[in-house]
Enzyme design. Structure first.
Site, short mmCIF file in Angstrom:
data_model
loop_
_atom_site.label_atom_id
_atom_site.label_comp_id
_atom_site.label_asym_id
_atom_site.label_seq_id
_atom_site.Cartn_x
_atom_site.Cartn_y
_atom_site.Cartn_z
N ARG A 170 0.98 -1.08 0.10
CA ARG A 170 0.02 -0.17 -0.06
C ARG A 170 0.89 1.31 -0.08
O ARG A 170 0.28 2.42 -0.47
CB ARG A 170 -0.95 0.03 1.21
CG ARG A 170 -2.02 -1.04 1.20
CD ARG A 170 -2.59 -0.95 2.60
NE ARG A 170 -3.20 0.22 3.00
CZ ARG A 170 -4.53 0.73 2.79
NH1 ARG A 170 -5.31 0.20 2.09
NH2 ARG A 170 -4.61 1.87 2.84
N ARG A 174 9.91 6.13 -2.69
CA ARG A 174 10.35 7.04 -3.83
C ARG A 174 11.66 7.60 -3.48
O ARG A 174 12.21 7.93 -2.38
CB ARG A 174 9.36 8.37 -3.50
CG ARG A 174 7.96 7.88 -3.98
CD ARG A 174 7.19 9.10 -4.37
NE ARG A 174 5.83 8.89 -4.39
CZ ARG A 174 4.90 9.14 -3.44
NH1 ARG A 174 5.45 10.17 -2.51
NH2 ARG A 174 3.75 9.01 -3.31
N ARG A 246 -9.11 -6.18 13.71
CA ARG A 246 -8.40 -5.20 14.85
C ARG A 246 -9.42 -4.07 15.09
O ARG A 246 -10.27 -3.71 14.13
CB ARG A 246 -7.19 -4.59 14.14
CG ARG A 246 -6.14 -5.53 13.95
CD ARG A 246 -5.67 -6.22 15.14
NE ARG A 246 -4.87 -5.33 16.04
CZ ARG A 246 -4.17 -5.71 17.15
NH1 ARG A 246 -4.56 -6.49 17.69
NH2 ARG A 246 -3.44 -4.73 17.60
N ARG A 276 -0.53 6.39 16.30
CA ARG A 276 -0.55 7.62 15.83
C ARG A 276 -1.40 8.91 16.41
O ARG A 276 -2.45 8.33 17.34
CB ARG A 276 -0.85 7.75 14.25
CG ARG A 276 -2.13 7.06 13.96
CD ARG A 276 -2.51 6.80 12.22
NE ARG A 276 -3.71 6.54 12.15
CZ ARG A 276 -4.28 6.38 10.94
NH1 ARG A 276 -3.65 6.54 9.90
NH2 ARG A 276 -5.39 5.72 10.59
N GLU A 297 -4.54 7.31 18.73
CA GLU A 297 -5.10 5.95 18.08
C GLU A 297 -4.37 4.97 18.78
O GLU A 297 -3.15 4.68 18.52
CB GLU A 297 -5.16 5.89 16.67
CG GLU A 297 -5.86 5.19 16.09
CD GLU A 297 -5.95 5.51 14.30
OE1 GLU A 297 -6.07 6.57 13.98
OE2 GLU A 297 -5.61 4.69 13.65
N TYR A 345 -9.38 -5.56 3.21
CA TYR A 345 -8.81 -4.19 3.62
C TYR A 345 -8.88 -3.25 2.34
O TYR A 345 -8.10 -3.32 1.38
CB TYR A 345 -7.47 -4.33 3.91
CG TYR A 345 -6.69 -3.20 4.43
CD1 TYR A 345 -7.14 -2.09 4.88
CD2 TYR A 345 -5.16 -3.31 4.86
CE1 TYR A 345 -6.49 -0.78 5.40
CE2 TYR A 345 -4.58 -2.34 5.43
CZ TYR A 345 -5.05 -1.10 5.71
OH TYR A 345 -4.28 -0.12 6.14
N ASP A 347 -10.02 0.41 0.57
CA ASP A 347 -10.04 1.82 0.59
C ASP A 347 -11.51 2.32 0.02
O ASP A 347 -12.35 1.45 -0.61
CB ASP A 347 -8.97 2.54 -0.35
CG ASP A 347 -7.38 2.17 0.25
OD1 ASP A 347 -7.42 2.35 1.59
OD2 ASP A 347 -6.76 2.35 -0.51
N1 UDP Z 1 3.08 0.97 8.31
C1 UDP Z 1 3.86 1.13 8.94
N2 UDP Z 1 4.75 2.34 9.34
C2 UDP Z 1 4.21 3.48 9.20
C3 UDP Z 1 2.84 3.31 8.44
C4 UDP Z 1 2.37 2.26 7.81
O1 UDP Z 1 4.70 0.07 9.25
O2 UDP Z 1 4.44 4.43 9.87
C5 UDP Z 1 2.35 -0.23 8.04
C6 UDP Z 1 1.64 -0.85 8.59
O3 UDP Z 1 1.59 -2.12 8.90
C7 UDP Z 1 0.12 -0.38 8.04
C8 UDP Z 1 0.37 -0.39 6.60
O4 UDP Z 1 1.90 -0.08 6.46
O5 UDP Z 1 -0.93 -1.25 8.42
C9 UDP Z 1 -0.47 0.29 5.56
O6 UDP Z 1 -0.45 1.82 5.97
P1 UDP Z 1 -1.56 2.79 5.59
O7 UDP Z 1 -1.15 4.12 5.92
O8 UDP Z 1 -1.95 2.35 4.37
O9 UDP Z 1 -2.62 2.32 6.98
P2 UDP Z 1 -4.09 2.87 7.36
O10 UDP Z 1 -4.11 4.35 7.14
O11 UDP Z 1 -5.12 2.19 6.27
O12 UDP Z 1 -4.24 2.42 8.72
#
Ligand code: UDP
Length: 368
Positions: A170, A174, A246, A276, A297, A345, A347
């Site tokens: 996901r 870059r 979860r 976060r 969160e 999962y 979007d």
């Molecule tokens: N992830 C991570 N570190 C970060 C952000 C994301 O390891 O700082 C991993 C984590 O396993 C997460 C996945 O990447 O579930 C996908 O991230 P995304 O931001 O798409 O998660 P969402 O916002 O859908 O919870």
């Protein structure tokens, strides 16, 4: 003309109801909550800030049909999502980009230099089988441990070796300074939040909405067809077991001014309990507010009465999922849709795209 019973007033249920209603059918939408919008629900806090009650939702898509569709029902404001992460007492740019690489290694690499450097760090794994292998093959151990390992353990409550590689896919990697979190050409947030958009989709004379009401198995038999966007295992009364989800706990706090200067600050360290902090006024940069509303969160295992957020899809869930899936496909009078109904999962844009496709198929099937 056919009658449809629809469980769930989130995007899946609303979009399908609208399409069926426009094709001349009648739809009765049920939701156990007291509001429409599902987990995309937004509301204004007393201090004026729009709050995403079930966690932040950023709309992004490369699907032109979906983009045109959502724009019919409300004004979408351009919004470029950016995320930072705090680890080991420092703040880094995400998704991993040239700035992040230069920050971590204290270098001034050019794009080509960074690419060669990371290629050297990356482990040689031909076909990454899980999240950890995927990360090691993309960025190597140091970046993996800093940004992904701790966060992922907190988010999913298991070792990254038990998770599918697709979760990491996901996130972009870059070798330039583009720190936009998504690659999609359309990124936006509704000017007035998601709730009025879902309400507008449902606003049709052939659609009835019953809130705080369950579509019970008894009601189901009174419709020609049922659309189920609730949890797949709940439809069958969890009779062969519960699929793993979860859930999230949000610790809300208010403050004056700007709390963190950005919409999302991730916390990758394993000893910080939350994953976060989201600061909701930054999801509406076209508005100005003196006060602020933030969510800390926390992610944890879903218990029966909790709201399911993320389908876990661990290797162990596979058997159970296959059983429910094969039973679902044998239900000729029920269509299972959405994140919970298909246990994926998804979007928002994919949810809407699939809802439109499901509606197309039903319109054809029930054509007079
Ligand atoms: N992830 C991570 N570190 C970060 C952000 C994301 O390891 O700082 C991993 C984590 O396993 C997460 C996945 O990447 O579930 C996908 O991230 P995304 O931001 O798409 O998660 P969402 O916002 O859908 O919870």
């Amino acid at each position: 003309m056919a009658s449809f019973g629809i469980a769930g007033a989130g995007f899946s249920g609303a979009v399908i109801a609208r399409e069926l209603a426009q094709a001349g059918h009648t739809c009765h939408v049920f939701d156990t909550r007291d509001h429409v919008g599902g987990n995309c629900f937004t509301e204004r806090h007393a201090n004026g800030v729009t709050v995403h009650r079930y966690g932040p939702h950023i709309f992004h898509t490369d699907n032109e049909r979906v983009w045109a569709y959502i724009n019919r029902f409300g004004e979408m404001m351009p919004y470029n999502h950016r995320v930072k992460t705090t680890v080991r007492d420092a703040v880094f740019s995400l998704p991993v980009n040239l700035h992040t690489i230069n920050q971590v290694f204290d270098r001034t690499f050019s794009p080509a230099e960074a690419q060669a450097f990371v290629a050297d760090l990356a482990e040689d794994i031909a076909e990454p089988a899980d999240f950890e292998e995927q990360a090691l093959s993309m960025v190597g151990r140091e970046i993996y441990e800093l940004f992904f390992e701790g966060y992922t353990r907190k988010q999913w409550g298991c070792s990254p070796t038990q998770l599918p590689a697709s979760i990491l896919k996901r996130l972009p990697l870059r070798f330039n300074y583009n720190d936009s979190y998504f690659n999609h050409p359309h990124q936006a947030i509704p000017k007035e939040g998601y709730t009025p958009i879902v309400a507008a989709i449902l606003d049709h004379p052939a659609i009835t909405v019953s809130l705080s009401t369950e579509l019970s198995p008894v009601d189901r038999s009174s419709f020609d067809h049922v659309i189920w966007s609730g949890p797949l295992d709940a439809f069958f009364g969890f009779d062969v077991g519960r699929l793993g989800y979860r859930t999230l706990d949000f610790e809300q706090f208010e403050a004056e001014g700007d709390f963190q200067g950005t919409p999302v600050m991730n916390y990758g360290d394993p000893d910080v309990a939350y994953t976060r902090i989201t600061e909701h006024k930054h999801f509406a940069p076209w508005e100005e507010h003196d006060a602020t509303v933030c969510f800390r969160e926390f992610s944890r295992t879903h218990e029966p009465d909790d709201i399911p957020y993320y389908p876990v899809r661990l290797v162990d869930d596979k058997d159970l999922l296959e059983q429910y899936e094969s039973r679902a496909s044998a239900e000729a009078d029920v269509t299972f849709v959405g994140r919970l109904g298909t246990y994926r999962y998804l979007d928002m844009d994919v949810t809407i795209a699939e809802a439109l496709e499901a509606a197309d198929a039903l319109v054809k099937r029930f054509a007079q």
